[in-house]
Design an enzyme around this catalytic site. Structure first.
Site, short mmCIF file in Angstrom:
data_model
loop_
_atom_site.label_atom_id
_atom_site.label_comp_id
_atom_site.label_asym_id
_atom_site.label_seq_id
_atom_site.Cartn_x
_atom_site.Cartn_y
_atom_site.Cartn_z
CG ASP A 1 47.05 -6.25 -21.01
OD1 ASP A 1 47.59 -7.25 -20.52
OD2 ASP A 1 47.65 -5.45 -21.77
CE LYS B 1 50.49 -5.07 -24.98
NZ LYS B 1 50.39 -4.71 -23.58
P1 NAP Z 1 52.53 3.93 -21.32
O1 NAP Z 1 51.56 3.70 -22.43
O2 NAP Z 1 53.93 4.36 -21.64
O3 NAP Z 1 51.86 5.02 -20.32
C1 NAP Z 1 52.59 5.50 -19.22
C2 NAP Z 1 51.67 6.33 -18.33
O4 NAP Z 1 52.43 6.76 -17.18
C3 NAP Z 1 51.13 7.58 -19.00
O5 NAP Z 1 49.85 7.89 -18.47
C4 NAP Z 1 52.17 8.63 -18.56
O6 NAP Z 1 51.69 9.96 -18.58
C5 NAP Z 1 52.41 8.20 -17.13
N1 NAP Z 1 53.70 8.70 -16.63
C6 NAP Z 1 54.93 8.24 -16.93
N2 NAP Z 1 55.87 8.96 -16.27
C7 NAP Z 1 55.19 9.89 -15.54
C8 NAP Z 1 55.59 10.93 -14.63
N3 NAP Z 1 56.90 11.17 -14.36
N4 NAP Z 1 54.63 11.69 -14.04
C9 NAP Z 1 53.31 11.44 -14.32
N5 NAP Z 1 52.86 10.49 -15.15
C10 NAP Z 1 53.81 9.71 -15.76
O7 NAP Z 1 52.70 2.61 -20.43
P2 NAP Z 1 51.60 1.47 -20.15
O8 NAP Z 1 51.80 0.36 -21.11
O9 NAP Z 1 50.28 2.12 -20.05
O10 NAP Z 1 52.09 0.92 -18.72
C11 NAP Z 1 51.95 1.70 -17.55
C12 NAP Z 1 52.36 0.89 -16.31
O11 NAP Z 1 51.49 -0.24 -16.17
C13 NAP Z 1 53.78 0.30 -16.41
O12 NAP Z 1 54.37 0.40 -15.13
C14 NAP Z 1 53.55 -1.15 -16.78
O13 NAP Z 1 54.59 -2.01 -16.31
C15 NAP Z 1 52.26 -1.43 -16.03
N6 NAP Z 1 51.47 -2.53 -16.61
C16 NAP Z 1 51.19 -3.59 -15.79
C17 NAP Z 1 50.44 -4.63 -16.27
C18 NAP Z 1 50.14 -5.80 -15.37
O14 NAP Z 1 49.80 -6.87 -15.88
N7 NAP Z 1 50.21 -5.61 -14.06
C19 NAP Z 1 49.96 -4.62 -17.61
C20 NAP Z 1 50.25 -3.50 -18.41
C21 NAP Z 1 51.01 -2.46 -17.89
P3 NAP Z 1 51.91 10.88 -19.90
O15 NAP Z 1 50.80 10.50 -20.85
O16 NAP Z 1 51.78 12.26 -19.40
O17 NAP Z 1 53.27 10.56 -20.44
#
Ligand code: NAP
Length: 277
Positions: free
Chosen positions: A107, A70
């Protein structure tokens, strides 16, 4: 495109086997009687540039882009929309007839449309927004909320430095809270968003004290597997309006489908059923 050409689109990433996009776009292609195809393509980062240059020559009108490409596609595109540049990532490429590759990020649009469709009287300007998480998805949500005129954005992330970095980038509307005090963000919040992966099947629940929620608060979770996360169930018990994350996934695909295939598709119950089947 003449009548003999079959438009192709797809998703490039690695892995892509889990992607719901082929079902989603396949449903719309069928609904609208378009003789096109949408194909998942597992692409290694070393091949990204050559693949992007080859696809338009093979009849592709565009592709979605997912993890881990991305960010990298921004460097390869000829044109990048302002919102993709602000978010620092693209999820959609359009292969234009003049040979240019156009990168966009839908998004934030998907996030906003999901809330507007499910809570028609939701007003992002009604009060502060509280956001859990500061990853890639949070960037799209923050950019969309700021664009829509939200007055104050409260942000908490396990790794505080990532939230601070977003504050530096997106400006003083953001105030950063400690992860252990994330519950404090909810007092008086009009909108609450979980952008972390917590609550997803196989991950721990998002455990935040929800005492600050009021009945007027709109609570949404980007996690959509399961559809009803612990956060959404708890918010519903408090009388809040809760919106699941599936709609965001469906709505973010609308502008891409329209650009590629020339028809604006609908997000409706039939589409949700197709995805959940
Ligand atoms: P990402 O860039 O990897 O970010 C993950 C986030 O989750 C970070 O803020 C991370 O905190 C936090 N996190 C992960 N494990 C954690 C834990 N054990 N305790 C506390 N915080 C934790 O991922 P992303 O792309 O932003 O996606 C995040 C979520 O959104 C995913 O579940 C994804 O499937 C969903 N999503 C959904 C859509 C939709 O269309 N509905 C679109 C995009 C994403 P740290 O910074 O501290 O690691």
């Amino acid at each position: 495109m003449n009548d003999n050409e079959i438009p192709l689109a797809g998703v490039i990433g690695s892995p892509v086997a889990h992607s719901k996009s082929p079902i989603l776009h396949g449903h719309w292609l069928k609904t609208h009687g378009i003789k096109g195809h949408y194909i998942p393509m597992d692409v290694d980062h070393r091949d990204l540039e050559s693949v992007i240059h080859a696809l338009p020559k093979m009849g592709f009108v565009g592709v979605n882009v997912t993890i881990p490409h991305k960010e990298a596609v921004l460097e390869l595109a000829d044109l990048v929309t302002d919102r993709a540049a602000l978010i620092g990532a693209a999820n959609t490429l359009i292969f234009r007839k003049d040979g240019k590759v156009h990168a966009d990020n839908t998004d934030g649009y998907g996030f906003m449309e999901n809330l507007r469709q499910n809570v028609p009287d939701w007003n992002p300007e009604a009060g502060p927004a509280a956001i859990f998480g500061a990853g890639g998805a949070a960037r799209a949500v923050i950019a969309a909320l700021i664009e829509s005129g939200v007055s104050e954005l409260r942000l908490a992330n396990r790794t505080r430095a990532r939230a601070e970095a977003l504050r530096s980038e997106f400006g003083p509307k953001i105030s950063v809270y400690d992860w252990v005090q994330a519950g404090d963000m909810l007092e008086g919040a009009a909108t609450v968003v979980n952008t972390t992966s917590l609550g997803m099947a196989g991950k721990p629940e998002l455990r935040i004290p929800l005492g600050g929620l009021s009945r007027d608060t709109v609570v949404t979770d980007l996690v959509y597997a399961p559809l009803e996360t612990g956060l959404l169930l708890a918010a519903q018990e408090k009388g809040c309006r809760a919106v699941d994350g599936l709609g965001m996934l469906l709505h973010q695909a609308v502008p891409a489908f329209e650009r590629w295939f020339g028809v604006r598709p609908k997000v409706n119950e039939a589409l949700r059923r197709a995805i959940l089947a």
